[in-house]
Design a protein around this motif. Sequence first.
Motif, PDB file in Angstrom:
ATOM      1  N   VAL A  52      -9.027 -10.630  13.745  1.00 48.99           N
ATOM      2  CA  VAL A  52      -9.007  -9.299  12.681  1.00 48.99           C
ATOM      3  C   VAL A  52     -10.302  -8.427  13.465  1.00 48.99           C
ATOM      4  N   GLU A  96      -1.490 -14.689   3.810  1.00 50.23           N
ATOM      5  CA  GLU A  96      -2.229 -14.221   4.706  1.00 50.23           C
ATOM      6  C   GLU A  96      -2.977 -14.713   5.044  1.00 50.23           C
ATOM      7  N   HIS A 153      -6.521  -4.859  14.286  1.00 51.02           N
ATOM      8  CA  HIS A 153      -6.039  -6.399  13.978  1.00 51.02           C
ATOM      9  C   HIS A 153      -5.037  -6.684  14.579  1.00 51.02           C
ATOM     10  N   ASP A 182      -5.323 -15.833   0.847  1.00 52.11           N
ATOM     11  CA  ASP A 182      -5.803 -15.271   1.571  1.00 52.11           C
ATOM     12  C   ASP A 182      -7.060 -15.995   2.611  1.00 52.11           C
ATOM     13  N   PHE A 214       0.841  -1.206   0.071  1.00 49.75           N
ATOM     14  CA  PHE A 214      -0.146  -0.012   0.125  1.00 49.75           C
ATOM     15  C   PHE A 214       0.921   1.539  -0.186  1.00 49.75           C
ATOM     16  N   TRP A 222     -12.517  -7.106  11.030  1.00 48.22           N
ATOM     17  CA  TRP A 222     -13.647  -6.287  10.138  1.00 48.22           C
ATOM     18  C   TRP A 222     -15.006  -7.229  10.261  1.00 48.22           C
ATOM     19  N   ARG A 259      -9.186   2.698   0.558  1.00 49.44           N
ATOM     20  CA  ARG A 259      -8.360   1.696  -0.518  1.00 49.44           C
ATOM     21  C   ARG A 259      -9.262   1.477  -1.385  1.00 49.44           C
ATOM     22  N   ASN A 268      -2.649 -12.048  -4.459  1.00 52.69           N
ATOM     23  CA  ASN A 268      -2.989 -13.054  -3.741  1.00 52.69           C
ATOM     24  C   ASN A 268      -5.114 -13.469  -4.086  1.00 52.69           C
ATOM     25  N   PHE A 295      -1.264 -11.695   7.925  1.00 53.90           N
ATOM     26  CA  PHE A 295      -1.800 -10.180   7.740  1.00 53.90           C
ATOM     27  C   PHE A 295      -2.085  -9.506   9.510  1.00 53.90           C
ATOM     28  N   ASN A 341      -3.213  -6.549  -5.062  1.00 56.73           N
ATOM     29  CA  ASN A 341      -3.743  -6.747  -3.440  1.00 56.73           C
ATOM     30  C   ASN A 341      -5.610  -7.424  -3.672  1.00 56.73           C
ATOM     31  N   GLU A 342      -5.347  -8.552  -3.231  1.00 59.76           N
ATOM     32  CA  GLU A 342      -6.706  -9.072  -3.622  1.00 59.76           C
ATOM     33  C   GLU A 342      -7.850  -8.812  -4.277  1.00 59.76           C
ATOM     34  N   GLU A 397      -7.478  -0.832  10.140  1.00 58.25           N
ATOM     35  CA  GLU A 397      -7.008  -1.381  10.903  1.00 58.25           C
ATOM     36  C   GLU A 397      -6.311  -2.000  12.382  1.00 58.25           C
ATOM     37  N   TYR A 423      -9.723 -16.283   6.551  1.00 56.07           N
ATOM     38  CA  TYR A 423      -9.690 -15.825   7.236  1.00 56.07           C
ATOM     39  C   TYR A 423     -10.755 -16.064   8.546  1.00 56.07           C
TER      40      TYR A 423
END
Length: 690
Positions: free
Chosen positions: A325, A319, A370, A285, A58, A327, A124, A261, A357, A162-163, A367, A287
């Motif tokens: 997390v 990740e 996190h 990734d 980022f 979120w 983002r 990812n 992550f 990213n993603e 975050e 979660y």
Amino acid sequence: MPPRPAPSTPRPGPWLVGGEGIAYGGDYTPEQWPEEVWAQDVILMREAGVNLVSVGIFSWALLEPEEGRFEFGWLDRLLELLHANGIRVDLGTPTASPPAWFFHAYPEARVVSREGTVLGFGSRGMAGPSSPAYRAATVRITTALAQRYGRHPALALWHVHNEYGAPVSEDYSPASAAAFRRWLADRYGDLEHLNAAWGTTFWGQRYAQWEHVDVPAATPSVANPTQRLDFARFSDHALRECFVAERDAIRAHSDVPVTTNFMAGSCPATELWQWAREVDIVSNDHYLTASETRPEIGLALAADLTRSLAGGRPWILMEHSTSAVSWQPRNVAKQPGEMARNALSHLGRGADAILFFQWRASRSGAEKFHSAMLPHAGTGSRVWREVVALGRDLGALAELRGTQVRADVAILWDQESFWAQDLEWRPSVDLDHRERIDAFYTALWQAGHTVDFAHPEADLAAYRLVVVPASYLLSRAAGDNLTRFVAGGGTLLVSYFSGIVDETDAVHEGGYLAPLRRALGLTVEEFLPLREGGSVRVGGEHRSDAGDGSAPPMPELEGTVWSDDIALEGAAVVSTYLDGPAAGRPAITRHTHGLGTGWYVSTRLGVDDLMTLLDRVYRDAGLSARAGVAGLEVVVRHGVGVDYLVALNHGDAPVAVAVDGHELLSGRATDGTLKVPGGGVAVVRVTPGA
Ligand code: GLA
């Protein structure tokens, strides 16, 4: 049942440059800290056994503070520091978060939502993927990075973007509409073919000019489903074009492998079979979701899907989290030992790199709550101690690197079926493709089967059993493929609401289930969905075998959500509806086709009832449920002349597993019995025949 060919060993693919053993580390954002902290970071990374970090993901605003002016000094110093300490670098291209100057200079590049809202800066999420300004800017920063660092001795891997697909997957801007029209013109050639595919005679939607064809923005009533399906395809394609442009900019200056990812199983926007062909190494990734009652099963599914996308080759867990997390509505911390079980489940299912992550918890920004490898609580914390212990454990597992996982069972996974089925005005709001995938997967997991996922048109010859989990959209080619699989001796288990429409979301000629008619020996005459909360009983005194007396009648089972009015064309009835709208009609059927067998289950069975059904289906497939201990997960990785049994105890009580070998984490021989403590993990090297 004829013998099936052994699963082939995949060709080895590229791997991290300089990567030996299992890679360990995480996203590293040193730009959030003064440089004196960096020196402390690398000391602690070495203490934890970290050997790979992802940087720069980022950092666009820092690397290119003004359009065309680059500042690489801090990244030069960082890469030197990491290199001097033996920590390898996964270098990000920062294109998931363009800087403020970009949106100021190119306001037309902002994403427009389906409802027409223009999305602003300050979070983002990339700009519109079809924006020419965005594409030019991403190639420029990526080229600059590749020229500068493409041959850097610390560089192990490129991490593009990213993603893709999160948080933005679809863009309804004018640039997107123009690109959508170009994509449609490529796909259909002319408006006549587009009108036919979209069925535009319905509700008077016929197009006479290309300029009138638009993105499927919010409409007064239900939008044309094929237009929406094509827009999902186009949106995925546009994202992939962005990736390919960056990847090719890198390849012009660097031989280091390139990944991006994925979010296998949790990103509805990307057709990952196609993405997997574009990356050098598959990475993912994952979660845990706090609302899942058995999160270890969802994790295993994602890992099996990722391995399947990788074609069986090793993959990178890019990740996951050390604990909570930030979120979800309620961000539940991991219990002691849970992080290691999670990590080793990914590893057991083929991951050769275990990353998090992130490395150091952020003090500011969205975050900050996190979890991280180095939490706010510092090195005196439980999480840090577990991070260091995991690094040590992965060090002891270096010899697993490159070994393979094999599966006898595959579940179909087709993003197109998700896209089509998730649209409005389906026969019941209770239909849910993902729910069926999860239910079949859970039943197979509980029976101890390792599962691959397969595209419906993929070569299925290596599998004994293939499950079709409410695959609403199924092409003729896929139907032929599955029918060939059965004819060749395979066992097919098909759920209700499969094979209903073709690639244009048009009902198959020949009616529901037509592509599987020969394999299953039936068609579906009419859908008989149940009312909200309704259930039906299925059972009866039928045989569930080939008439040889090998299987007793099925016990009575309970169905919910759905029933069908089935028209038999040769299939034998295994269970009948005992009540409900299809009372007296077939509920579960079995059909011999060629050398194999096709099963059809026309109602939603819960996991326990699915396990009962699968016990019958396994007989045809030459499989059996492993008599397992509840909560014990066992997966095997195969090397040359050696197997590695990865055992994870998700329960509280210790369990014993009969296995003779060498347990790698403790360094001890098992002497015939492996004891895995409650919540514990073990990895046993077994030398078959030794
Ligand atoms: C995603 C993103 C990361 C971070 C994590 C938090 O996977 O890629 O940047 O936001 O989620 O869980």
